[in-house]
Design a protein around this motif. Structure first.
Motif, PDB file in Angstrom:
ATOM      1  N   GLU A 140     -16.119  64.593  47.899  1.00 47.76           N
ATOM      2  CA  GLU A 140     -16.808  63.308  47.968  1.00 47.76           C
ATOM      3  C   GLU A 140     -18.306  63.511  48.151  1.00 47.76           C
ATOM      4  N   GLY A 144     -19.425  62.154  44.944  1.00 50.77           N
ATOM      5  CA  GLY A 144     -19.443  60.726  45.240  1.00 50.77           C
ATOM      6  C   GLY A 144     -18.052  60.138  45.336  1.00 50.77           C
ATOM      7  N   ARG A 158     -23.615  66.461  36.020  1.00 45.99           N
ATOM      8  CA  ARG A 158     -24.515  65.349  36.302  1.00 45.99           C
ATOM      9  C   ARG A 158     -25.179  65.445  37.664  1.00 45.99           C
TER      10      ARG A 158
ATOM     11  N   VAL B  48     -19.861  56.343  53.945  1.00 43.94           N
ATOM     12  CA  VAL B  48     -19.655  57.012  52.652  1.00 43.94           C
ATOM     13  C   VAL B  48     -20.752  58.047  52.429  1.00 43.94           C
ATOM     14  N   GLY B  49     -20.476  58.968  51.518  1.00 38.95           N
ATOM     15  CA  GLY B  49     -21.450  60.019  51.214  1.00 38.95           C
ATOM     16  C   GLY B  49     -22.651  59.469  50.475  1.00 38.95           C
ATOM     17  N   ARG B  51     -23.802  60.247  47.610  1.00 44.58           N
ATOM     18  CA  ARG B  51     -23.639  60.044  46.170  1.00 44.58           C
ATOM     19  C   ARG B  51     -22.546  59.034  45.857  1.00 44.58           C
ATOM     20  N   PHE B  52     -22.065  58.345  46.858  1.00 45.08           N
ATOM     21  CA  PHE B  52     -20.966  57.404  46.641  1.00 45.08           C
ATOM     22  C   PHE B  52     -21.369  56.338  45.623  1.00 45.08           C
ATOM     23  N   ARG B  53     -20.406  55.984  44.781  1.00 47.00           N
ATOM     24  CA  ARG B  53     -20.691  54.977  43.751  1.00 47.00           C
ATOM     25  C   ARG B  53     -19.833  53.740  44.013  1.00 47.00           C
ATOM     26  N   CYS B  73     -20.518  52.229  28.366  1.00 48.82           N
ATOM     27  CA  CYS B  73     -19.532  51.879  29.389  1.00 48.82           C
ATOM     28  C   CYS B  73     -18.110  52.188  28.911  1.00 48.82           C
ATOM     29  N   ALA B  75     -15.301  51.541  30.305  1.00 52.55           N
ATOM     30  CA  ALA B  75     -14.283  50.559  30.665  1.00 52.55           C
ATOM     31  C   ALA B  75     -14.526  49.208  30.007  1.00 52.55           C
ATOM     32  N   CYS B  95     -15.232  51.272  36.280  1.00 50.56           N
ATOM     33  CA  CYS B  95     -14.584  52.457  36.867  1.00 50.56           C
ATOM     34  C   CYS B  95     -15.585  53.284  37.667  1.00 50.56           C
ATOM     35  N   PHE B  96     -16.726  52.749  37.956  1.00 53.90           N
ATOM     36  CA  PHE B  96     -17.714  53.351  38.851  1.00 53.90           C
ATOM     37  C   PHE B  96     -18.139  54.753  38.412  1.00 53.90           C
ATOM     38  N   CYS B  97     -18.428  54.873  37.121  1.00 51.39           N
ATOM     39  CA  CYS B  97     -18.823  56.187  36.632  1.00 51.39           C
ATOM     40  C   CYS B  97     -20.330  56.383  36.691  1.00 51.39           C
ATOM     41  N   ALA B  98     -21.080  55.312  36.893  1.00 58.16           N
ATOM     42  CA  ALA B  98     -22.544  55.378  36.983  1.00 58.16           C
ATOM     43  C   ALA B  98     -23.205  55.807  35.685  1.00 58.16           C
ATOM     44  N   GLN B  99     -22.481  55.737  34.582  1.00 58.09           N
ATOM     45  CA  GLN B  99     -23.090  56.104  33.317  1.00 58.09           C
ATOM     46  C   GLN B  99     -24.147  55.069  32.916  1.00 58.09           C
ATOM     47  N   GLU B 102     -27.392  55.525  34.742  1.00 55.30           N
ATOM     48  CA  GLU B 102     -28.101  56.699  34.270  1.00 55.30           C
ATOM     49  C   GLU B 102     -28.838  56.398  32.971  1.00 55.30           C
TER      50      GLU B 102
END
Ligand code: SF4
Ligand code: SF4
Lengths: 424, 130
Positions: A140, A144, A158, B48-49, B51-53, B73, B75, B95-99, B102
């Motif tokens: 995590e 993340g 990434r 949360v960390g 880098r959490f998304r 995206c 999804a 789906c919280f990929c952060a694409q 970016e």
């Protein structure tokens, strides 16, 4: 006069984590025959990929499996990199290796815990699950997320491994070196656990070769197969990996559930060593070749051809073959062969002569991932049904592989596993 | 073996519980509402960390309507509004990929650390940025 009864285990069963049916022929409590019927969890992921571009399919491939998601991503990404000729910077290769090993640790710990639970050893199950939290925390911090990390991309990764992360990983490695041995000893030295797992679900060495078992299932039968050694990828070219086989540690390979337990547990130690080595050798430099996603997409739009990616997932060889058509945004076709597909054909052999109560343990012993395995579904489309014999099927397979190979480089094809194993 | 498991058992009697409490005492109709209820403070969640998304934030005024986020995206969670040249995001599909964060050229998308977003109201999960 004995009567044979046929009893289904599954598709929904307390002992199973995913839907699959095992039809067992029973004489009393003894299993005399078994048939495996998958087909309950096909999701059509490849079809969805055909309306998505390669960047989108990364996240789709991640969802083939929740446990070994990163293995599928790396196999898919390597297939695309293979066909488009993309280069990956060394630092990214090391980070990928780190995440692959973190994933192996959490997958094996989960399996070891669940195996204890299957034989009713709940204390060890809780101990295993508690220990697993540590590697999930590190995952995590690094990515993340606890599952479906989304950390890899074409030409690199990434997110970087920062010095704090490296420190957290070192601490985790120390934690497991300290805490994991008591867990191993609690289970492996326990007479009840031994009685439940020794000589149960045996797959002999010859059978493992004949039925093309892969990964820890093959290694537990004494085969020295490991793609990390026989066809190294990412940082495994720099970090030597020896296949873990039970005969090196206990003198002989029984090919039973206890050996499969031992192989996975010993592989956790191996993964810790690999992570240590990868952190020691982590090269400096960029961690992605081309950070601009638009440029990557534009170059992939031009790419044409078929690419292969074969890696050693926690359960065995994971193969992805991808084809792109020049000028087309989307993935043209994509084939996935997950390790469970190869291991599932050995199930009927493992069941022979065991008792009904051992069936869930035997099913779980290959660490099955049914969602990974179910890659196609034949529906009654109204056409003529076609029945082929084994010889014909083999012939058709060879012809198809040959046709595939004639258009592309055949590099890496076919070396998926057993070659390194039969020559000990 | 009993000799091996006993030390572990004693250790665990005296150590902190490995699990965390669920944020609310009982499952409320809406977790998001229950957490902001001043009368019953929730059990603290684990932080949360870095880098959490989590749920997406969208700055509608900055968005230039380039559609790049729609293109990447996986999804199909982003919808493009052609007349306004803006987007809306269906967080329940994300789906919280952060694409998208970016790829966005003006960085008007960002991932928050909010993760308790389940709700019975689908509309509550649409981010309009307004
Ligand atoms: S985070 Fe991923 S899934 Fe969610 S809207 Fe952005 S690109 Fe789509
Ligand atoms: S990428 Fe950014 S600027 Fe472009 S449409 Fe999406 S949110 Fe707007």
């Amino acid at each position: 006069m004995s009567t044979t009864y046929t009893v289904p285990i599954g598709p929904v069963h307390v002992g199973l984590k995913e839907p699959v049916t095992a039809w067992l022929d029973l004489e009393g409590e003894r299993i005399v025959g078994a048939k495996i019927r998958p087909g309950a969890i096909h999701r059509g992921i490849e079809f969805m990929a055909r309306e998505r571009n390669p960047i989108q399919v990364i996240y789709l491939s991640e969802r083939i499996c929740g446990i070994c998601s990163f293995s599928h991503v790396i196999a898919f990404i390597r297939a695309i990199e293979d066909l488009a000729g993309l280069k990956v910077p060394p630092r990214a290769q090391y980070i990928r290796t780190l995440v692959l090993e973190l994933e192996r640790v959490h997958s094996h710990l989960l399996w070891a815990g669940v195996a204890c639970y299957t034989i009713g050893f709940d204390s060890a199950f809780h101990l295993g699950m508690q220990m697993r939290e540590r590697v999930m925390d590190v995952l995590e911090l690094l990515t993340g997320n606890r599952v479906n990390y989304g950390v890899a991309t074409f030409g690199g990764v990434r997110w970087d491994v920062t010095p704090e992360l490296a420190k957290a990983m070192r601490e985790m490695i120390r934690y497991y070196r300290r805490e994991f041995t008591p867990f191993r000893e609690i289970v492996m030295a326990d007479p009840v656990a031994q009685a439940r797992m020794r000589n149960v679900g045996v797959l002999t060495r010859d059978e493992a070769v004949r039925y093309s078992a892969v990964g820890p299932t093959a290694r537990a039968s004494g085969l020295r197969v490991d793609l990390r050694k026989s066809s190294p990828y990412e940082a495994y070219a720099d970090i030597p990996v020896e296949p873990v086989v039970p005969q090196d540690y206990f003198g002989a390979a029984h090919g039973d559930v206890l050996d499969r337990f031992a192989v996975r547990v010993l592989e956790v130690y191996q993964s810790l060593d690999i992570m240590d080595a990868a952190l020691d050798g982590l090269p400096e430099g960029p961690y992605v070749a081309e950070p601009n996603v638009n440029k990557v997409l534009a170059s992939l739009k031009k790419a044409e051809g078929t690419g292969w990616g074969i890696i050693e997932a926690p359960r065995g060889d994971d193969t992805h073959i991808v084809s792109l058509k020049g000028g087309d945004d989307n993935v043209f076709w994509w084939k996935v062969r997950a390790p469970t597909y190869a291991n599932a054909v050995s199930w009927p052999l493992m069941f022979r002569g065991n008792e009904l109560a051992d069936a869930p343990l035997i099913i779980n012993s290959i660490d099955p991932c049914i969602s990974c395995m179910e890659r196609m579904m034949v529906t009654d489309g109204g056409g003529d049904p076609l029945i082929v014999t084994k010889t014909e099927l083999l012939e058709r397979c060879r012809r198809k592989t040959f046709d595939l190979g004639s258009g592309i480089r055949t590099k890496g094809a076919g070396t998926g596993g057993l070659e390194g194993g039969t020559t000990k | 073996m009993i000799t091996r498991i006993l030390p572990q058992l004693f250790r665990h009697i005296f150590s902190r519980a490995a699990t965390n409490l669920f944020p609310a005492a009982h499952m409320p109709p809406s977790l998001t509402d229950a957490l902001s209820d001043p009368d019953s403070p929730p059990n603290p969640t684990v932080p949360v960390g870095k880098r959490f998304r989590g749920r997406l934030n969208y700055d509608r005024s900055k968005c230039i309507g380039c559609k790049l986020c729609v293109r990447v995206c996986p999804a199909h969670a982003t919808d493009y509004l052609a007349e306004e040249k803006k987007i809306i995001i269906h967080n329940d599909r994300c789906c919280f990929c952060a694409q998208c964060t970016e790829v966005c050229p003006v960085k008007c998308l960002s991932m928050s650390s909010q993760f308790m977003i389940s709700s019975y109201d689908r509309k509550a999960n649409i981010v309009t940025g307004a």
